[in-house]
Structure formats: structure tokens, C-alpha cells
Design a protein around this motif. Sequence first.
Motif, mmCIF file in Angstrom:
data_model
loop_
_atom_site.group_PDB
_atom_site.id
_atom_site.type_symbol
_atom_site.label_atom_id
_atom_site.label_comp_id
_atom_site.label_asym_id
_atom_site.label_seq_id
_atom_site.Cartn_x
_atom_site.Cartn_y
_atom_site.Cartn_z
ATOM 1 N N LEU A 180 0.827 -1.168 0.105
ATOM 2 C CA LEU A 180 0.116 0.056 0.003
ATOM 3 C C LEU A 180 0.683 1.352 0.109
ATOM 4 C CD1 LEU A 180 -2.732 -1.435 2.144
ATOM 5 C CD2 LEU A 180 -3.012 -0.348 -0.063
ATOM 6 N N GLU A 181 2.074 1.435 0.596
ATOM 7 C CA GLU A 181 2.982 2.308 0.601
ATOM 8 C C GLU A 181 3.408 2.755 -0.826
ATOM 9 O OE1 GLU A 181 5.529 1.550 3.689
ATOM 10 O OE2 GLU A 181 4.262 2.237 5.227
ATOM 11 N N ALA A 182 3.499 1.501 -1.328
ATOM 12 C CA ALA A 182 4.316 1.591 -3.169
ATOM 13 C C ALA A 182 3.084 2.349 -3.828
ATOM 14 C CB ALA A 182 4.583 0.079 -3.482
ATOM 15 N N VAL A 183 1.804 1.460 -3.686
ATOM 16 C CA VAL A 183 0.611 2.399 -4.340
ATOM 17 C C VAL A 183 0.581 3.863 -4.032
ATOM 18 C CG1 VAL A 183 -2.106 2.402 -4.650
ATOM 19 C CG2 VAL A 183 -0.642 0.056 -4.480
ATOM 20 N N GLU A 184 0.667 4.319 -2.586
ATOM 21 C CA GLU A 184 0.629 5.726 -2.287
ATOM 22 C C GLU A 184 1.710 6.402 -3.011
ATOM 23 O OE1 GLU A 184 1.941 7.787 1.590
ATOM 24 O OE2 GLU A 184 0.920 5.985 1.692
ATOM 25 N N GLU A 185 2.911 5.931 -3.123
ATOM 26 C CA GLU A 185 4.112 6.432 -3.943
ATOM 27 C C GLU A 185 3.805 6.668 -5.272
ATOM 28 O OE1 GLU A 185 7.271 8.772 -4.723
ATOM 29 O OE2 GLU A 185 6.427 8.258 -2.773
ATOM 30 N N ARG A 186 3.444 5.567 -5.823
ATOM 31 C CA ARG A 186 3.005 5.702 -7.294
ATOM 32 C C ARG A 186 1.912 6.574 -7.543
ATOM 33 N NH1 ARG A 186 2.697 2.178 -11.993
ATOM 34 N NH2 ARG A 186 2.472 3.425 -13.523
ATOM 35 N N LEU A 187 0.803 6.658 -7.025
ATOM 36 C CA LEU A 187 -0.092 7.639 -7.098
ATOM 37 C C LEU A 187 0.299 9.043 -6.961
ATOM 38 C CD1 LEU A 187 -3.145 5.990 -5.243
ATOM 39 C CD2 LEU A 187 -2.954 6.171 -7.611
ATOM 40 N N ARG A 188 1.233 9.439 -6.011
ATOM 41 C CA ARG A 188 1.708 10.582 -5.997
ATOM 42 C C ARG A 188 2.569 11.027 -7.174
ATOM 43 N NH1 ARG A 188 2.471 9.937 -0.339
ATOM 44 N NH2 ARG A 188 4.500 8.707 -0.832
ATOM 45 N N GLY A 191 0.217 11.918 -10.115
ATOM 46 C CA GLY A 191 -0.508 13.067 -9.717
ATOM 47 C C GLY A 191 -1.741 12.868 -9.509
ATOM 48 N N ILE A 192 -2.046 11.614 -9.260
ATOM 49 C CA ILE A 192 -3.342 11.218 -8.796
ATOM 50 C C ILE A 192 -3.770 11.410 -7.138
ATOM 51 C CG2 ILE A 192 -5.180 9.336 -8.542
ATOM 52 C CD1 ILE A 192 -3.776 7.892 -10.839
ATOM 53 N N ALA A 193 -4.713 12.311 -6.958
ATOM 54 C CA ALA A 193 -5.028 12.720 -5.594
ATOM 55 C C ALA A 193 -5.714 11.310 -4.805
ATOM 56 C CB ALA A 193 -5.926 13.784 -5.605
ATOM 57 N N TRP A 194 -5.251 11.125 -3.842
ATOM 58 C CA TRP A 194 -5.928 9.947 -2.900
ATOM 59 C C TRP A 194 -6.100 10.680 -1.390
ATOM 60 C CZ3 TRP A 194 -3.399 8.312 1.592
ATOM 61 C CH2 TRP A 194 -2.194 8.751 1.634
ATOM 62 N N GLU A 195 -6.740 9.986 -0.698
ATOM 63 C CA GLU A 195 -7.236 10.524 0.504
ATOM 64 C C GLU A 195 -7.068 9.635 1.651
ATOM 65 O OE1 GLU A 195 -11.200 13.129 1.384
ATOM 66 O OE2 GLU A 195 -11.842 10.948 1.184
ATOM 67 N N ALA A 196 -7.197 8.338 1.592
ATOM 68 C CA ALA A 196 -6.735 7.266 2.833
ATOM 69 C C ALA A 196 -6.817 5.967 2.218
ATOM 70 C CB ALA A 196 -8.098 7.538 3.664
ATOM 71 N N TRP A 197 -6.178 4.924 2.810
ATOM 72 C CA TRP A 197 -6.046 3.719 2.699
ATOM 73 C C TRP A 197 -6.369 2.930 4.078
ATOM 74 C CZ3 TRP A 197 -1.958 1.402 4.772
ATOM 75 C CH2 TRP A 197 -0.902 1.744 4.581
ATOM 76 N N ASN A 198 -6.678 1.745 3.966
ATOM 77 C CA ASN A 198 -6.937 1.046 5.271
ATOM 78 C C ASN A 198 -7.399 -0.462 4.861
ATOM 79 O OD1 ASN A 198 -9.803 2.839 4.804
ATOM 80 N ND2 ASN A 198 -10.297 0.439 5.601
ATOM 81 N N ASP A 199 -7.071 -1.362 6.172
ATOM 82 C CA ASP A 199 -7.553 -2.723 5.901
ATOM 83 C C ASP A 199 -9.005 -2.760 5.813
ATOM 84 O OD1 ASP A 199 -7.784 -5.340 6.368
ATOM 85 O OD2 ASP A 199 -7.951 -4.818 8.683
ATOM 86 N N GLU A 200 -9.596 -3.667 5.275
ATOM 87 C CA GLU A 200 -11.101 -3.577 5.296
ATOM 88 C C GLU A 200 -11.592 -4.998 5.859
ATOM 89 O OE1 GLU A 200 -14.368 -2.866 4.660
ATOM 90 O OE2 GLU A 200 -13.623 -0.737 4.297
ATOM 91 N N ALA A 201 -12.894 -5.339 5.807
ATOM 92 C CA ALA A 201 -13.401 -6.250 6.455
ATOM 93 C C ALA A 201 -12.797 -7.734 6.331
ATOM 94 C CB ALA A 201 -14.965 -6.466 6.573
ATOM 95 N N ALA A 202 -12.511 -8.144 5.123
ATOM 96 C CA ALA A 202 -11.967 -9.439 4.685
ATOM 97 C C ALA A 202 -10.533 -9.522 4.803
ATOM 98 C CB ALA A 202 -12.616 -10.117 3.744
#
Length: 454
Positions: A180-188, A191-202
Motif C-alpha cells: 500500500l505504501e508503494a501504491v501511495e507513492e505511485r499515485l503521487r 499526480g492522482i489525488a488520494w485521501e486514505a487507505w486502510n484494511d477492510e473487513a475480509a
Amino acid sequence: MQAADVRQWLADNGITSVQVQATNLDGTFIGKTLSCDKFLGALDQGVAFADVVFGNDLGNFPILGVAFPSWRGELEDIFLRPDLGTLCVWRPGVAAAIGDFWTSEGDPVGVCPRNLLRKVTAQAAELGYGVTAAVEIEATIFEEPVQEARAKGYQGLTPLGGTAGSAYVLGKSADWREYLEAVEERLRSVGIAWEAWNDEAAVGQVEVNVPVGDIVDVADRWARTRQVMREVAYELGHSVTFMAKWSDAWGQASHLNVSLADTEGNAFYSPEGASEVMRHFIGGVMAAMAGTTSLALPFITSYRRLVPLEGPPTTITWGHHNKSTAVRAVTGHPAYSRIEYRLPGSDANVYLVAAAVAGAGLYGVINRVEPPAPFAGMAWGLPEGSVEQVPATISQAAAALEADKILPEVLGEEFVTYWLGTRRWEWIAFHTMGGGDLDAGLTAWESARYFELV
């Protein structure tokens, strides 16, 4: 930008090739990689694609049993015109631009998902509104590389990050955070804005939030964010799926948050709660909800997600701040007042769902449609017949869309008729190409068809 400006931008950024991008009806990210000269030469007419872009199914079979529109039938070229407002550096040396499909006569292709959404936003602008949105992207990440996942038939895979299946867990293994940190860095970097990421239910499930913005821009970011999530997974030796239900574990969604803006700000806000505009918008959305289900739940597997008490809505209801209903009205805040459309699975094409929801909502505003009474209490586990249920199969949803009177007006008869044909073809494909018994649980046919492409 003009062509000369684009040429200079490409040179300044060291670009040697350009990827043109779009989605097909099923939400698959598609495109071509062009030389810079080819891209520059295609800025006016567009990049030629065979009409099979919208004429073949996910198994690459021609979709039959539906009347062919004027642009389909002879493998005629349709043209992807790049939207230069989406031009970006995709990775070093490679640029990318999202586009819309047009015919050789210069008419918009009536089933192009992005064209449909732009059509709705143009109508909103004529009424004095901007349409804003945000979307939540859910996916499941696996330890195995995609080649191994394919060899296993996408069965028996190991979700990334351990066995914790409770949402928001921070105690995940390092490989989960690394992804997820690699996804975050790639989005930056893109130039793609993102707001948050987290673990989901499953287990292995993640959520990445695309923040509020113009609804077309948000849909573009949805498409590109999912592609980034795929590319990063493959680069790190993992695999990822956006199937609405990849196993008997909890399903995955694409909740869509929508509001209207006018010259005074958020048109949904009123100090007393929902504004009149918001009330009528909800009225239109609710009137078209049964038909919109076909877009929000587009595949055979989509309906496996509709399990009461596991999160997805199962009834055609709306309520104030009520997450058990299909539409949650968030009121009382000048910036955050909105509707949350909770029905779409993670496999839905957000361009299409956004066009249907925003278009039906505008229909409600124009025609002053009053919504049903808001639902109070839990909208799951209700006595049979006490409240209308969400269509439970791809065929039931197609029938609801065929009976709908709003969406053909909003999206066009050509699109609705053609979409109905594609969904009925999907049902035929399942029953004639190896799907087996629909009631026997998730099938190998579904995994092979949907795991990588939806």
C-alpha cells in the motif's frame, strides 16, 4: 494545450511513448501505446480502435442477440480522442491520456462510458450545477504473483497481510504495508489525488479512497487508481482482484458519494437537514434504483455479494445517516452534505454508475420527484414482502432496467438497449460456456472470467 504545446510538454518530460487509456463497458482498462509522433497526429481525429472494444465480451467472444448500433457490425474503426486535461507522466519516459470514443463521422459513441458521464455533467451545467463525487475502491491482494494465480485457476490463493479479518487492523505484516505504501507513492508520482487507505473487513482486503472532486475527474482517478493497484501488485510479485465476491469471504464495494454544487456552494445543504434540491435528487435516484442495479451489479458474481448483515444493501431504501440502506443521506454540513450510493460492487464501471445516479438525480430535481419516506432502523433481515428488495440476479436486474422509464431518457435508448443485450449475453455465456450451477457457489468459470478483467 495545442499540438505545439503538447510536443514541447513531451520533450520537456523526456517522453518517448504515450499510452491512451479508456474503459470498455465492463470497466476493463484498455488502450494503446503510441509513439509521440503518432499521438500528436491523432489529437484531432483520435486513435483508431476496432468496434470490438464494445462488441466483445470478457472472454473475447462477439456479443450476439442484440441489435447492432450504426457503429458496430463491420469491425469499423471508432476513434479514441485524448482529453489533454488528463495528460500525465505515467512512468519515466511514458505519458498517458484518457479519452472518449467517437465515430468516423464525428459523433460521440453512444455507449462510451466516459461520454455518457460527460453528457450528464453537461446537462447539470445547463441547470447551473456542478456534480461532485468521491469513490471508495475495495480490492483483495494476494501473496502469489499473478502467473501463479493463473496457474492455480485463481483458487486457493493466500490473502496478503495475515489472517486478521476485522476492519481497520494496523497489525498487518510488512508485505501488506509495503504494497500500500508503494501504491501511495505511485499515485503521487502520477499526480492522482488520494485521501486514505486502510484494511477492510475480509482477509487481504483493502480500501483506497479517491477524494471529492468533479465527477468526471473522480471517475478518471478511479480507473487509473485501480490500474496503479494492479501494476504495483504485479511489480511486487503479488496479484489483486476487484471481483465483488472472489470467495465465500465478505464482498467488495465501490461506494459512490455524490452532491450538487451551485454558485452558493453545496446545493444539498440546508440548516434544517436535506435541502429541497437534495430531496428531489434522492427522489429521482430512488425511482430509478431498481433499473440502476444492472449497472451497479453488472456480472453474475456481483449478486453473490448481496448477503444481509455483511454490509451491502439488499433493499431499495434510503435513510438519514443509515448505512444499512441503499442510499445514505448525509446532511447538516455545508461541505459534506451528500448521498452515499452504497449498492455498486467493486466490479462496477464507475463511469456508468455515476452517469446513472447523477442523471436520475437531476431528473428528480427537474421534475420535482418526491422520494419515499426515509427508512428508520436496520434495513436487513426484514419480513418478506415488507419492503422492495434489490434485484437478486443479473436477469432480474436487466428486467428492472427494461421496465425503467428514467434511465433511457437520461442515458439514451441506444445505450440502455445495448447494455441489456450485453447483460443477457453474460447470462447466456455463464450457462453455455462452463458456468454450471448458479446455486452451487462461486464457480471456476467466474474466477477465470472476472478475476483479472473487472
